[in-house]
Design an enzyme around this catalytic site. Structure first.
Site, short mmCIF file in Angstrom:
data_model
loop_
_atom_site.label_atom_id
_atom_site.label_comp_id
_atom_site.label_asym_id
_atom_site.label_seq_id
_atom_site.Cartn_x
_atom_site.Cartn_y
_atom_site.Cartn_z
N ARG A 1 40.89 42.20 38.36
CA ARG A 1 40.18 41.35 37.38
C ARG A 1 40.33 41.90 35.95
O ARG A 1 39.42 41.82 35.15
CB ARG A 1 38.69 41.20 37.73
CG ARG A 1 38.42 40.61 39.07
CD ARG A 1 38.90 39.17 39.23
NE ARG A 1 38.71 38.78 40.61
CZ ARG A 1 39.63 38.92 41.57
NH1 ARG A 1 40.85 39.39 41.26
NH2 ARG A 1 39.38 38.57 42.80
N SER B 1 31.77 34.93 40.06
CA SER B 1 31.28 36.30 40.31
C SER B 1 30.74 36.91 39.03
O SER B 1 31.42 36.92 38.00
CB SER B 1 32.41 37.18 40.83
OG SER B 1 32.76 36.74 42.11
N GLU C 1 31.85 41.17 35.45
CA GLU C 1 33.13 40.45 35.46
C GLU C 1 33.07 39.29 34.47
O GLU C 1 34.04 39.00 33.78
CB GLU C 1 33.42 39.92 36.88
CG GLU C 1 34.74 39.17 36.97
CD GLU C 1 35.08 38.73 38.38
OE1 GLU C 1 34.83 39.50 39.35
OE2 GLU C 1 35.60 37.61 38.53
C1 LIG Z 1 32.48 28.15 41.37
C2 LIG Z 1 33.33 29.25 40.83
C3 LIG Z 1 34.14 29.98 41.70
C4 LIG Z 1 34.94 31.03 41.22
N1 LIG Z 1 35.72 31.70 42.10
C5 LIG Z 1 36.52 32.67 41.64
C6 LIG Z 1 37.38 33.39 42.54
O1 LIG Z 1 37.43 33.11 43.73
N2 LIG Z 1 38.16 34.37 42.02
C7 LIG Z 1 38.17 34.67 40.69
O2 LIG Z 1 38.92 35.56 40.27
N3 LIG Z 1 37.36 34.02 39.82
C8 LIG Z 1 36.55 33.03 40.27
N4 LIG Z 1 35.74 32.37 39.39
C9 LIG Z 1 35.74 32.76 37.98
C10 LIG Z 1 36.74 31.97 37.12
O3 LIG Z 1 37.06 30.76 37.76
C11 LIG Z 1 38.02 32.77 36.87
O4 LIG Z 1 37.77 33.97 36.18
C12 LIG Z 1 39.04 31.95 36.04
O5 LIG Z 1 40.23 32.67 35.97
C13 LIG Z 1 38.55 31.66 34.64
O6 LIG Z 1 39.42 30.69 34.11
P1 LIG Z 1 39.04 29.85 32.83
O7 LIG Z 1 40.23 29.10 32.42
O8 LIG Z 1 37.79 29.05 33.08
O9 LIG Z 1 38.72 31.01 31.82
P2 LIG Z 1 37.52 31.17 30.79
O10 LIG Z 1 36.23 31.39 31.51
O11 LIG Z 1 37.56 30.05 29.82
O12 LIG Z 1 37.95 32.51 30.08
C14 LIG Z 1 37.92 33.73 30.79
C15 LIG Z 1 38.46 34.84 29.89
O13 LIG Z 1 39.84 34.60 29.62
C16 LIG Z 1 40.06 34.49 28.21
N5 LIG Z 1 41.09 33.47 28.00
C17 LIG Z 1 41.06 32.17 28.36
N6 LIG Z 1 42.21 31.56 28.04
C18 LIG Z 1 43.00 32.50 27.45
C19 LIG Z 1 44.31 32.50 26.90
N7 LIG Z 1 45.07 31.39 26.86
N8 LIG Z 1 44.78 33.66 26.40
C20 LIG Z 1 44.06 34.80 26.42
N9 LIG Z 1 42.80 34.86 26.93
C21 LIG Z 1 42.29 33.73 27.45
C22 LIG Z 1 38.71 34.10 27.62
O14 LIG Z 1 38.59 34.47 26.25
C23 LIG Z 1 37.77 34.88 28.52
O15 LIG Z 1 37.68 36.23 28.12
C24 LIG Z 1 34.92 31.34 39.85
C25 LIG Z 1 34.12 30.60 38.97
C26 LIG Z 1 33.33 29.58 39.45
C27 LIG Z 1 32.49 28.80 38.49
#
Ligand SMILES: Cc1cc2nc3c(=O)[nH]c(=O)nc-3n(C[C@H](O)[C@H](O)[C@H](O)COP(=O)(O)OP(=O)(O)OC[C@H]3O[C@@H](n4cnc5c(N)ncnc54)[C@H](O)[C@@H]3O)c2cc1C
Length: 293
Positions: free
Chosen positions: A170, A218, A288
Site C-alpha cells: 500500500r 481499510s 492507510e
Molecule cells: C468499499 C471499499 C472497498 C475497498 N477495498 C479495497 C481493497 O480491497 N484493496 C485496496 O487496496 N483498497 C481498497 N479500498 C480503498 C481504495 O479503493 C483504494 O485505495 C483505491 O486504490 C483508491 O483509488 P481512488 O482512485 O479512489 O483514489 P483516491 O482515494 O482518490 O486517492 C488515493 C490516493 O492516491 C492519490 N492519487 C489519486 N490519483 C492520483 C494520480 N493520478 N497521481 C498521483 N496520486 C494520485 C491521492 O492524492 C490519494 O493520496 C476500498 C475502498 C472502499 C470504499
C-alpha cells in the site's frame, strides 16, 4: 489564472461529493483536466501561487477535513483513454489515470485475461490504485504494472519501468511526489472462465466488507504481526461508534459513516482506536486512508 480558464473547473465544492465516505468541508478550486497539457498548466499555476496540489480519483481512500480547503484539487475523472494490443501470450492495456477499475474489469472479461481478477471490485481509478498500490487476495496492482508515465514537479513526463519505481505494501513513491498520468498493464490471455471467477470474487468481497454504506475502505494498513481488523476487533472496536462515525460491524477495519458523521468525530475515533490498540498490543497502527488536512 488566465491559462487555467480553459480547463473545466468548479469553485467552492462540497468535498463530500468527491469521496466515498462523504465527509469534508469546501474545496476552493477543483480542476478536471482532460489532457496531459492541462495537468501541466494546473501544476505550474499551483507552484506559482504556492497552492497545495491534491490529486483525486474516486476518493475511495480519502478523507477531507472540514472548513475551507484553499488547495488546487485535481480530479482525474475526465482524463480517460484506453488503448490495448496483443503480443504473444500477453495483452497490454495502456490506460490513463482517470479510468476506473470497473472499466478495466469490462475489458478483462471481454478479452478473457488473467491477472486482474483479484482486484475486480476495488472502487478505484488507475491513478489512485497506482499511488496506493491497491491490492486484494494476495494480488496488488504492481503485479501487473509494466510502466507508469508520470509528471514530476518540473512538468516533465517521466516514463518509468516497474523495476525503477519504489513500491511496497500500500505504498509507492507517488505518495511523496508525482502525478500519475497513465500506466501500461500486462495481462495474460487464458482459457480460464474469467467472468465466472470475477463474479465469485465480488461475492466473496461483499460477504466480508460493508456494502451500500458510505465508507473509505481499510482504515489501517495490516501490521506484520496481525491484521488490523483483528486488532481492532480484539480491542472491542468492531461496531464501536462516536456519534455517527463507526468501525463497521461487518469488518472492524472499515470506517463507516452512519449518516451525518463529522471530521472531528472521525479523528476522535481514530485516535481512540490507535491508543487502545497500542496499549493492548504494543502495536502502532499506520493509517492507510489519506487524510487531506
Ligand atoms: C468499499 C471499499 C472497498 C475497498 N477495498 C479495497 C481493497 O480491497 N484493496 C485496496 O487496496 N483498497 C481498497 N479500498 C480503498 C481504495 O479503493 C483504494 O485505495 C483505491 O486504490 C483508491 O483509488 P481512488 O482512485 O479512489 O483514489 P483516491 O482515494 O482518490 O486517492 C488515493 C490516493 O492516491 C492519490 N492519487 C489519486 N490519483 C492520483 C494520480 N493520478 N497521481 C498521483 N496520486 C494520485 C491521492 O492524492 C490519494 O493520496 C476500498 C475502498 C472502499 C470504499
Amino acid at each position: 489564472m488566465s491559462s487555467l480558464k480553459k480547463i473545466d473547473t468548479l469553485e467552492n465544492v462540497n468535498l463530500e461529493k468527491l469521496c466515498t465516505i462523504k465527509i469534508g468541508g469546501i474545496g476552493k478550486h477543483i480542476f478536471f483536466p482532460k489532457t496531459e497539457e492541462e495537468f501541466k498548466i494546473i501544476q505550474s499555476q499551483s507552484l506559482d501561487k504556492d497552492k497545495k496540489l491534491i490529486l483525486l480519483g474516486i476518493g475511495s481512500n480519502t478523507i477531507f477535513k472540514d472548513g475551507k480547503l484553499d488547495y488546487f484539487f485535481i480530479s482525474t475523472r475526465k482524463f480517460k483513454y484506453i488503448k490495448y494490443w496483443e503480443k504473444g501470450d500477453y495483452f497490454y492495456i495502456h490506460t490513463s489515470a482517470g479510468v476506473s477499475f470497473k472499466e478495466i474489469t469490462s475489458i478483462v472479461k471481454e478479452k478473457n485475461l488473467e491477472g486482474f481478477e483479484n482486484l475486480a471490485g476495488i472502487p478505484a481509478t488507475i491513478g489512485g490504485a497506482i499511488s496506493m498500490n491497491a491490492g486484494a487476495f494476495n494480488t496488488e496492482i504492481f503485479d501487473i504494472v509494466e510502466k507508469v508515465y508520470w509528471l514530476n514537479r518540473h512538468n516533465e513526463i517521466i516514463e518509468s519501468k516497474k523495476e525503477d519505481i519504489l513500491y511496497g505494501y500500500r505504498y509507492t513513491q507517488f505518495q511523496q511526489e508525482g502525478i500519475v498520468l497513465s500506466a501500461i498493464l500486462k495481462l495474460k490471455k487464458t482459457n480460464k472462465p474469467i467472468s465466472k471467477i470475477i463474479k465469485q470474487i465480488i461475492i466473496n468481497r461483499n460477504k466480508k466488507q460493508p456494502v451500500n454504506i458510505h465508507t473509505c475502505g481499510s482504515t489501517y494498513k495490516n501490521p506484520k504481526q496481525y491484521p488490523a481488523g483483528f486488532l481492532l476487533e480484539q480491542s472491542g472496536l468492531k461496531g464501536y461508534k462516536i456519534k455517527e462515525i463507526a468501525f463497521s460491524n461487518k469488518h472492524a477495519n472499515f470506517l463507516v459513516n452512519l449518516g451525518k458523521a463529522t471530521y472531528s468525530d472521525l479523528i476522535k475515533l481514530l485516535e481512540y482506536a490507535e491508543n487502545l490498540v497500542n496499549s493492548n498490543f504494543g502495536i502502532k497502527l499506520q493509517r492507510e486512508v489519506k487524510i487531506v488536512e
